[in-house]
Design a protein around this motif. Structure first.
Motif, PDB file in Angstrom:
ATOM      1  N   MET A 429      -1.052  28.024 -12.883  1.00 51.05           N
ATOM      2  CA  MET A 429       0.128  27.170 -12.730  1.00 51.05           C
ATOM      3  C   MET A 429       0.500  26.596 -14.089  1.00 51.05           C
ATOM      4  SD  MET A 429       0.676  23.784 -10.302  1.00 51.05           S
ATOM      5  CE  MET A 429       0.727  24.676  -8.742  1.00 51.05           C
ATOM      6  N   GLY A 430       1.598  27.062 -14.636  1.00 50.77           N
ATOM      7  CA  GLY A 430       2.152  26.466 -15.847  1.00 50.77           C
ATOM      8  C   GLY A 430       1.497  26.872 -17.145  1.00 50.77           C
ATOM      9  N   SER A 431       0.205  27.064 -17.151  1.00 57.21           N
ATOM     10  CA  SER A 431      -0.542  27.389 -18.359  1.00 57.21           C
ATOM     11  C   SER A 431      -1.613  28.415 -18.009  1.00 57.21           C
ATOM     12  CB  SER A 431      -1.206  26.133 -18.939  1.00 57.21           C
ATOM     13  OG  SER A 431      -2.234  26.469 -19.857  1.00 57.21           O
ATOM     14  N   PRO A 432      -1.932  29.326 -18.928  1.00 53.85           N
ATOM     15  CA  PRO A 432      -3.015  30.272 -18.631  1.00 53.85           C
ATOM     16  C   PRO A 432      -4.364  29.589 -18.420  1.00 53.85           C
ATOM     17  CG  PRO A 432      -2.297  30.464 -20.934  1.00 53.85           C
ATOM     18  CD  PRO A 432      -1.307  29.611 -20.235  1.00 53.85           C
ATOM     19  N   LEU A 433      -4.499  28.353 -18.871  1.00 57.61           N
ATOM     20  CA  LEU A 433      -5.774  27.655 -18.739  1.00 57.61           C
ATOM     21  C   LEU A 433      -5.800  26.664 -17.579  1.00 57.61           C
ATOM     22  CD1 LEU A 433      -6.783  27.020 -22.466  1.00 57.61           C
ATOM     23  CD2 LEU A 433      -7.234  28.991 -20.985  1.00 57.61           C
ATOM     24  N   PHE A 434      -4.818  26.744 -16.674  1.00 60.19           N
ATOM     25  CA  PHE A 434      -4.864  25.905 -15.477  1.00 60.19           C
ATOM     26  C   PHE A 434      -4.883  26.834 -14.263  1.00 60.19           C
ATOM     27  CE2 PHE A 434      -3.462  23.143 -12.047  1.00 60.19           C
ATOM     28  CZ  PHE A 434      -4.230  22.011 -12.287  1.00 60.19           C
ATOM     29  N   ALA A 435      -6.075  26.993 -13.695  1.00 58.60           N
ATOM     30  CA  ALA A 435      -6.291  27.929 -12.593  1.00 58.60           C
ATOM     31  C   ALA A 435      -6.090  27.247 -11.253  1.00 58.60           C
ATOM     32  CB  ALA A 435      -7.705  28.505 -12.670  1.00 58.60           C
ATOM     33  N   LEU A 436      -5.370  27.901 -10.360  1.00 54.97           N
ATOM     34  CA  LEU A 436      -5.194  27.362  -9.024  1.00 54.97           C
ATOM     35  C   LEU A 436      -6.502  27.432  -8.245  1.00 54.97           C
ATOM     36  CD1 LEU A 436      -1.700  28.797  -8.071  1.00 54.97           C
ATOM     37  CD2 LEU A 436      -2.295  26.410  -8.457  1.00 54.97           C
ATOM     38  N   ASN A 437      -6.731  26.423  -7.407  1.00 51.69           N
ATOM     39  CA  ASN A 437      -7.952  26.362  -6.614  1.00 51.69           C
ATOM     40  C   ASN A 437      -8.149  27.623  -5.792  1.00 51.69           C
ATOM     41  OD1 ASN A 437      -9.186  24.018  -7.305  1.00 51.69           O
ATOM     42  ND2 ASN A 437      -8.211  22.781  -5.716  1.00 51.69           N
ATOM     43  N   SER A 438      -9.396  27.983  -5.611  1.00 54.23           N
ATOM     44  CA  SER A 438      -9.724  29.246  -4.943  1.00 54.23           C
ATOM     45  C   SER A 438      -9.208  29.313  -3.512  1.00 54.23           C
ATOM     46  CB  SER A 438     -11.236  29.460  -4.955  1.00 54.23           C
ATOM     47  OG  SER A 438     -11.896  28.410  -4.265  1.00 54.23           O
ATOM     48  N   ASP A 439      -9.137  28.161  -2.817  1.00 55.06           N
ATOM     49  CA  ASP A 439      -8.768  28.199  -1.400  1.00 55.06           C
ATOM     50  C   ASP A 439      -7.278  27.992  -1.153  1.00 55.06           C
ATOM     51  OD1 ASP A 439      -8.599  25.554  -2.120  1.00 55.06           O
ATOM     52  OD2 ASP A 439      -9.740  24.771  -0.414  1.00 55.06           O
ATOM     53  N   ARG A 440      -6.477  27.947  -2.214  1.00 53.15           N
ATOM     54  CA  ARG A 440      -5.045  27.705  -2.029  1.00 53.15           C
ATOM     55  C   ARG A 440      -4.323  28.943  -1.490  1.00 53.15           C
ATOM     56  NH1 ARG A 440      -1.870  23.441  -4.502  1.00 53.15           N
ATOM     57  NH2 ARG A 440      -0.190  24.974  -4.639  1.00 53.15           N
ATOM     58  N   MET A 441      -3.170  28.699  -0.892  1.00 50.15           N
ATOM     59  CA  MET A 441      -2.368  29.752  -0.303  1.00 50.15           C
ATOM     60  C   MET A 441      -2.079  30.880  -1.287  1.00 50.15           C
ATOM     61  SD  MET A 441      -0.601  31.066   2.177  1.00 50.15           S
ATOM     62  CE  MET A 441       0.691  30.639   3.345  1.00 50.15           C
ATOM     63  N   GLU A 442      -1.760  30.544  -2.560  1.00 52.05           N
ATOM     64  CA  GLU A 442      -1.378  31.575  -3.518  1.00 52.05           C
ATOM     65  C   GLU A 442      -2.484  32.614  -3.693  1.00 52.05           C
ATOM     66  OE1 GLU A 442       0.561  27.693  -5.065  1.00 52.05           O
ATOM     67  OE2 GLU A 442      -1.170  28.306  -3.883  1.00 52.05           O
ATOM     68  N   ASN A 443      -3.726  32.166  -3.821  1.00 54.75           N
ATOM     69  CA  ASN A 443      -4.841  33.099  -3.969  1.00 54.75           C
ATOM     70  C   ASN A 443      -5.088  33.880  -2.687  1.00 54.75           C
ATOM     71  OD1 ASN A 443      -5.538  32.474  -6.704  1.00 54.75           O
ATOM     72  ND2 ASN A 443      -6.373  30.541  -5.964  1.00 54.75           N
ATOM     73  N   ASN A 444      -4.829  33.252  -1.548  1.00 50.07           N
ATOM     74  CA  ASN A 444      -4.979  33.957  -0.280  1.00 50.07           C
ATOM     75  C   ASN A 444      -3.884  34.995  -0.073  1.00 50.07           C
ATOM     76  OD1 ASN A 444      -7.322  32.524   0.396  1.00 50.07           O
ATOM     77  ND2 ASN A 444      -6.141  30.832   1.255  1.00 50.07           N
ATOM     78  N   LEU A 445      -2.714  34.773  -0.670  1.00 53.21           N
ATOM     79  CA  LEU A 445      -1.666  35.792  -0.640  1.00 53.21           C
ATOM     80  C   LEU A 445      -2.101  37.031  -1.424  1.00 53.21           C
ATOM     81  CD1 LEU A 445       1.626  33.698  -1.147  1.00 53.21           C
ATOM     82  CD2 LEU A 445       0.600  34.497   1.001  1.00 53.21           C
ATOM     83  N   VAL A 446      -2.777  36.786  -2.543  1.00 53.31           N
ATOM     84  CA  VAL A 446      -3.296  37.896  -3.349  1.00 53.31           C
ATOM     85  C   VAL A 446      -4.295  38.713  -2.537  1.00 53.31           C
ATOM     86  CG1 VAL A 446      -4.777  38.463  -5.317  1.00 53.31           C
ATOM     87  CG2 VAL A 446      -2.905  36.831  -5.592  1.00 53.31           C
ATOM     88  N   THR A 447      -5.242  38.035  -1.916  1.00 55.35           N
ATOM     89  CA  THR A 447      -6.260  38.721  -1.112  1.00 55.35           C
ATOM     90  C   THR A 447      -5.621  39.473   0.041  1.00 55.35           C
ATOM     91  OG1 THR A 447      -7.845  36.976  -1.660  1.00 55.35           O
ATOM     92  CG2 THR A 447      -8.379  38.391   0.206  1.00 55.35           C
ATOM     93  N   PHE A 448      -4.641  38.840   0.695  1.00 58.86           N
ATOM     94  CA  PHE A 448      -3.963  39.466   1.827  1.00 58.86           C
ATOM     95  C   PHE A 448      -3.224  40.733   1.393  1.00 58.86           C
ATOM     96  CE2 PHE A 448      -0.943  40.076   5.237  1.00 58.86           C
ATOM     97  CZ  PHE A 448      -1.606  39.612   6.371  1.00 58.86           C
ATOM     98  N   SER A 449      -2.760  40.745   0.132  1.00 60.55           N
ATOM     99  CA  SER A 449      -2.018  41.891  -0.397  1.00 60.55           C
ATOM    100  C   SER A 449      -2.930  43.022  -0.874  1.00 60.55           C
ATOM    101  CB  SER A 449      -1.123  41.450  -1.561  1.00 60.55           C
ATOM    102  OG  SER A 449      -0.202  40.469  -1.150  1.00 60.55           O
TER     103      SER A 449
END
Length: 590
Positions: A429-449
């Motif tokens: 989010m916003g910076s390459p050094l700010f990682a979204l939490n593992s359990d957030r929707m965005e990461n789950n969209l990746v897994t679902f895809s």
């Protein structure tokens, strides 16, 4: 009768409740609407207010009500701030104080809506809080009259003053004639010994105005912290007004010639949330992004004095451990939860703000908000969130229509996902050094895809993510990087930061970094479009997804407008900035 709480000095009578809509006249006295109370009371860390030089890491009870005397475009909490008193049960000042004592808070703080709209309610809260040994403060636009401020300054211990700009024009845009009363009041509060911190909105084009704010604050005292709020168009303002994080960082650096302490908010991954010595530049306190207008200390602030001997003006003791809010509870994340409810209702064709507020009243208790928080993290669970809101709104058939649309696309992407299980993805989010939490929707969209989310390897948690090192990205070597559609950064700036930090993962080398369209991956039912966007990038040339066609179908069916007519912003519920066209309003009510 004339109301003398704020500089508008409205006439209150049987036909008028004043600009903020919360005062009534009884005989020869102006009083608060008797139905007005606090809609929520949640424990927060003081940095979430945000206040950075006051009882660092201290636990306070956040409260909010309804009403505001300003009308600002892009307001982060417009409906909560501007709505009239609600019919559902609310908290009294004595109940708030009891709650603060039970939860072992240091004090109470009014946020989200303007305390000038609830002056008598807030006055009673501050008096009762101080009687019980609690601290009291607020976030405010500080447009009080001089006589009210004299009384307020004796009641509060701390304030964060939200400054719209230095020029009168910056206030005229909020329906306010002049900035002068605000700077007058800041000076008076500071002289009265109230702890004052200031925040100023930075939108693209008002750089000179922000500099003049810093100069004016410096004239009062260069030790008053200036928090720069990078403008995010959550409301009806266009995306073009949002400065990039890089532009905001450059502006903040230039402000340090005027004031000793400048902080940058709404910019994940920035190091300008940290406190540096104004004399030698040494790092004194390190923080990370903690949601809209929030920050979180990474470790306790041990000493307020630098090794060079320079002291930072901080009031109060540092707590040994920072309080971490759960889910949507606390700070401006409440407004994000509100926005998500609003987003679903909009797709269900409900544009009546009063209905929205009534439904919010039914789900805003802590237990239900936690349920909602967990519902929105997984694609299929989100369908239950839609069902919940549709039932509360008494339009279950509309909910079924939205659920059916999303479910059909989920099945399509699920079929695609079976073809790939090794494509590594990093989501930030916003910076390459700010990682979204593992359990957030965005990461789950990746897994679902069908992708492998390297974010799932992160052990530490934060809201909405955490700072990481370049080595984490390089070691896991993602094939693709996605930048959140909630708070992003232009790709040229992003690639520049990758070079600066020495990030040389395959995604960077092969230029497979993608900025997800605003509100397509979080906060709105439009995440189904974000899922298809992600799937198309992970299965290039093989997805069979016509994203333009899918976007058109969604926007026409649920917003009554073609996708190409939408001018994007960061709002969850508004598919387009500015007023909606009349044909949209007609169509969406059908």
């Amino acid at each position: 009768m004339q109301c003398n709480v704020c500089e508008f000095r409205c006439e209150i009578n049987e036909y008028s409740r004043g600009r903020c809509g919360t005062y009534i006249c009884t005989g020869d006295t102006i009083v608060q609407d008797p139905g007005l109370g606090y809609l929520g009371a949640y424990p927060i860390s003081i940095e979430t207010v945000p206040l950075l030089h006051y009882h660092p890491s201290g636990k306070f009870l956040q409260v909010f009500s309804t009403g505001c005397n300003f009308q600002c475009s892009g307001c982060v909490a417009r409906l909560l701030a501007s709505s009239k008193p609600l019919s559902h049960p609310s908290l009294t000042p004595s109940q708030v104080v009891d709650k603060a004592l039970q939860q072992e808070c240091l004090g109470v703080v009014s946020t989200l809506n303007e305390p000038a709209a609830n002056y008598y309610l807030f006055r009673d809260l501050a008096v009762q809080a101080k009687e019980k040994g609690l601290l009291a403060g607020c976030s405010t636009n500080c447009y009080f009259t001089g006589e009210t401020l004299n009384k307020l300054g004796q009641l509060v211990d701390f304030v964060n003053v939200g400054i719209k700009g230095y020029s009168d024009n910056s206030y005229i845009n909020c329906g306010v004639p002049s900035s002068a009363p605000v700077f007058r009041n800041i000076s008076q509060l500071f002289d009265m010994g109230v702890h004052v911190e200031t925040s100023v909105v930075y939108s693209r084009g008002n750089e000179d105005d922000v500099r003049k704010v810093a100069e004016a604050v410096s004239d009062i005292s260069p030790t008053i912290p200036v928090q720069v709020m990078r403008f995010i168009p959550f409301g009806d303002a266009p995306l073009e007004l949002e400065p990039s994080a890089g532009e905001a960082e450059k502006l903040c650096t230039s402000l340090r010639k005027h004031v000793d302490y400048v902080y940058l908010f709404n910019s994940p991954g920035t190091d300008l949330l940290n406190t540096y010595c104004s004399e030698c530049g040494s790092l004194l306190s390190e923080r990370e992004f903690y949601g809209p207008m929030g920050s979180r200390p990474l470790k306790p602030w041990i000493s307020y004095t630098c090794n060079c001997g320079k002291s930072v003006p901080v009031k109060g003791k540092n707590a040994t451990e920072s309080f971490n809010e759960e889910g949507f509870i606390g700070g401006y994340r409440i407004s994000r939860a509100f926005g998500m409810v609003h987003a679903v209702l909009t797709c269900l064709g409900i544009l009546d703000d009063s209905r929205l507020m009534d439904i919010w009243g039914e789900i805003s208790d802590t237990e239900t908000l936690m349920r909602v928080y967990h519902m929105i993290q997984q694609p299929y669970d989100y369908l239950e969130f839609i069902r919940l809101i549709a039932e509360k709104a008494n339009v279950p058939e509309k909910g079924d229509e939205l659920i059916s649309f999303i479910r059909t696309r989920l099945e399509l992407v699920h079929y695609l996902a079976a073809e790939n299980s090794s494509h590594k993805v990093y989501y930030c989010m916003g910076s390459p050094l700010f990682a979204l939490n593992s359990d957030r929707m965005e990461n789950n969209l990746v897994t679902f895809s069908g992708g492998v989310s390297i974010n799932k390897q992160l052990q530490k948690e934060g809201k909405p993510g955490i700072n990481i090192s370049p080595s984490f990205i390089n070691e896991h070597n993602p094939d693709t990087i996605f930048i959140s559609g909630f708070l992003s950064r232009p790709l040229d700036e992003f690639y520049g930061l990758c070079r600066q930090y020495g990030i040389d993962a395959d995604a960077v080398k092969q230029q497979r970094i993608y900025a997800v369209p605003p509100s397509w991956d979080f906060g709105s039912p439009r995440w189904i479009l974000g899922l298809m966007y992600i799937a198309d990038k992970l299965h290039p040339g093989n997805s069979g997804i016509d994203l333009q066609k899918e976007a058109d179908e969604f926007y026409l069916q649920f917003y009554g407008m073609p996708f190409e007519e939408a001018t994007p912003n960061r709002s969850f519920h508004r598919p387009s900035s500015g007023p909606w066209p009349r044909h949209v309003m007609r169509c969406i009510h059908v």
